[in-house]
Design a protein around this motif. Structure first.
Motif, PDB file in Angstrom:
ATOM      1  N   SER A 164      49.609  48.824  35.724  1.00 64.10           N
ATOM      2  CA  SER A 164      48.747  48.634  34.554  1.00 64.10           C
ATOM      3  C   SER A 164      49.390  47.672  33.558  1.00 64.10           C
ATOM      4  O   SER A 164      48.700  46.844  32.946  1.00 64.10           O
ATOM      5  N   GLN A 219      48.938  44.231  34.900  1.00 63.15           N
ATOM      6  CA  GLN A 219      47.572  43.767  34.639  1.00 63.15           C
ATOM      7  C   GLN A 219      47.394  43.326  33.197  1.00 63.15           C
ATOM      8  O   GLN A 219      46.720  42.335  32.916  1.00 63.15           O
ATOM      9  N   TRP A 220      47.988  44.081  32.276  1.00 66.10           N
ATOM     10  CA  TRP A 220      47.880  43.707  30.866  1.00 66.10           C
ATOM     11  C   TRP A 220      48.541  42.353  30.610  1.00 66.10           C
ATOM     12  O   TRP A 220      47.999  41.524  29.877  1.00 66.10           O
ATOM     13  N   ALA A 266      43.555  45.344  40.397  1.00 72.94           N
ATOM     14  CA  ALA A 266      42.819  46.611  40.363  1.00 72.94           C
ATOM     15  C   ALA A 266      42.137  46.898  41.692  1.00 72.94           C
ATOM     16  O   ALA A 266      42.080  48.064  42.127  1.00 72.94           O
ATOM     17  N   ALA A 325      43.896  52.218  26.280  1.00 71.37           N
ATOM     18  CA  ALA A 325      44.946  52.307  27.300  1.00 71.37           C
ATOM     19  C   ALA A 325      45.722  53.610  27.179  1.00 71.37           C
ATOM     20  O   ALA A 325      46.065  54.245  28.182  1.00 71.37           O
ATOM     21  N   SER A 371      42.048  53.333  37.920  1.00 75.11           N
ATOM     22  CA  SER A 371      42.392  51.915  38.076  1.00 75.11           C
ATOM     23  C   SER A 371      41.191  51.026  37.759  1.00 75.11           C
ATOM     24  O   SER A 371      41.352  49.944  37.181  1.00 75.11           O
ATOM     25  N   VAL A 424      40.900  50.987  33.925  1.00 76.60           N
ATOM     26  CA  VAL A 424      41.902  50.104  33.311  1.00 76.60           C
ATOM     27  C   VAL A 424      41.480  48.644  33.451  1.00 76.60           C
ATOM     28  O   VAL A 424      41.625  47.846  32.514  1.00 76.60           O
TER      29      VAL A 424
END
Length: 456
Positions: free
Chosen positions: A48, A51-52, A88, A297, A397, A400
């Motif tokens: 995560s 991904q951010w 994801a 988040a 997922s 997110v």
């Protein structure tokens, strides 16, 4: 290369966490079920974070890589969103595959249980390979995955609300028991403080929504309805008749639901891509987007971690883990002592003591391993649902991904891709708020509607 290094680093950290959990298990009697869930949670958290990072700096990280970074040159506005989806998608697919493979696994004696609790040198590289492979999938494929993620994220919102209400009831019951049975006044003041704080947050958010979102008629209407329902929730908490039909109802549950739903309404209005939203910026990222993303988040990570624990308690008794551990211990001892009885003379012959006085195993006798007696707490029955566990992570997922992309829905082909922002997020959050209040009212009145049913 930066993306590859980041993903490899996340996988390596997950491996280290798994090894660390095993070491802690040897030192502190950490059970297999706890160590396994902790490892999956860390993998989810680390990916995560990756991904951010890609959602904000995808152009700088992968823009120079041939083929992989072509989208960043032709469609820079969608580069970050597509990069998030490309992590994801394999992550959700990974958990879906595990959920399907583990259907019907009820104990660690099932050979498939090793897929859940072991095989990390195989599972983590497989996940890494799936993620790297997804960057070579044409970007147009993620047009369809984005809509799949919308529905999956919507389902996770429902799970999130369900877990939040369940957590509020559990917390209220726990604090009330410690105050009434043990006389600890600290928990009384703690509960009162939480209720006052949450209702104050509800009121502050409502005032802010009236102050900032008053240009269009529907925004004040939404805020007014939210405030009205919050007053109804508070009135139900004070009504003695409701306390008679539902003794477990307290002020804490209502305050938690009101604060969450009121924040969700404000977040929905912040997602409006029109002039009715004073914070809307079409070209630059506003500070409200960072706030909603950060808060969302936190909710997501907490919900997924709580779901990983709660999934098991929904299917098993609270004492099942101890019963399973005791049964595993007895079973292990019976394997090493099938007769189940030895006289004192036989024991003296089988064992002797060393110079320090510590007992040591005689030649030819199989040692009773500590991890066999204390580590495997699922030999007779699993302490949580493996399939439900992975389905929670799959939906998490997707949520997110939608959260980090501001619920963007990608459309177009590889040469001309665009995002449809705002209204999808607005609709999902508005429905989530309605579901949150509806689920709360159901927990209030269900004991009266079905008096013969046990809701404990």
């Amino acid at each position: 290369m930066g993306c590859v290094i980041g993903i490899c680093a996340a996988t390596a950290c997950a491996c280290c966490v798994n090894v660390g959990c095993q070491c802690c298990g040897m030192a502190f009697r950490l059970t297999t079920s706890v160590a396994t869930r902790a490892t999956y949670a860390v993998v989810f958290l680390l990916l995560s974070i990756v991904q951010w990072v890609l959602s904000a700096w995808a152009s700088d990280i992968i823009g120079w890589i041939p083929y992989v970074g072509d989208d960043c040159d032709t469609n820079p506005s969608t580069c970050g969103s597509v990069a998030v989806y490309k992590i994801a998608f394999p992550l959700s697919l990974f958990h879906l595959l595990l959920a399907l493979l583990l259907i019907g696994v009820n104990s660690s004696s099932d050979p498939r249980a090793k897929i859940q609790t072991a095989w990390w040198p195989l599972k983590l590289p497989l996940l890494l390979l799936m993620i790297l492979s997804s960057f070579f999938i044409p970007d147009s494929f993620f047009n369809f995955y984005a809509w799949t993620a919308v529905f999956g994220a919507g389902m996770f919102v429902v799970v999130q609300i369900f877990l939040l209400i369940g957590f509020a009831y559990d917390l209220n019951e726990s604090w009330g028991r410690k105050y009434e049975d043990e006389g600890q006044k600290m928990y009384l003041w703690l509960g009162l403080g939480a209720v006052v704080s949450l209702y104050s947050i509800t009121l502050a958010i409502t005032i802010a929504s009236f102050f900032f979102f008053n240009d269009c008629w529907y925004n004040p209407s939404i805020s007014s309805l939210g405030l009205l329902v919050s007053f109804i929730v508070l009135a139900l908490s004070l009504w003695p008749k409701i306390q008679e039909i539902n003794p477990k109802l307290g002020f804490l549950q209502g305050s938690v639901v009101c604060a969450y739903c009121t924040y969700t309404l404000l977040s929905a209005m912040m997602s409006e891509p029109t002039g009715c939203n004073p914070f809307y910026a079409s070209e630059t990222t506003s500070w409200t987007e960072y706030v909603t993303t950060t808060v969302g988040a936190v909710f997501t990570v907490v919900s997924v971690l709580y779901a990983s624990v709660r999934t098991g308690s929904l299917s098993h008794d609270s004492d099942d883990a101890e019963k399973n551990l005791l049964a595993s211990t007895i079973a292990a001892q019976e394997r090493h002592d099938p007769q189940g009885h030895k006289g004192d003379g036989d024991k003296d012959k089988d064992r002797d003591r060393d110079s320090d006085g510590e007992e040591k195993t005689a030649v030819g006798e199989l040692p009773v391993l500590e991890d066999e007696l204390m580590g495997d707490d699922e030999r007779t029955a699993t302490s949580y649902s493996y399939t439900g566990f992975h389905l929670s992570f799959m939906l998490g997922s997707m949520f997110v991904a939608m959260l980090l992309t501001n619920w963007y829905v990608i459309s177009g082909d590889n040469d001309s891709m665009a995002t449809d922002m705002g209204w999808v997020s607005f609709s999902v959050k508005l429905v989530a708020c309605c579901l949150g209040f509806a689920m709360y009212f159901w927990t209030v009145f269900a004991p009266a509607i079905f008096p013969d049913r046990d809701f404990s």
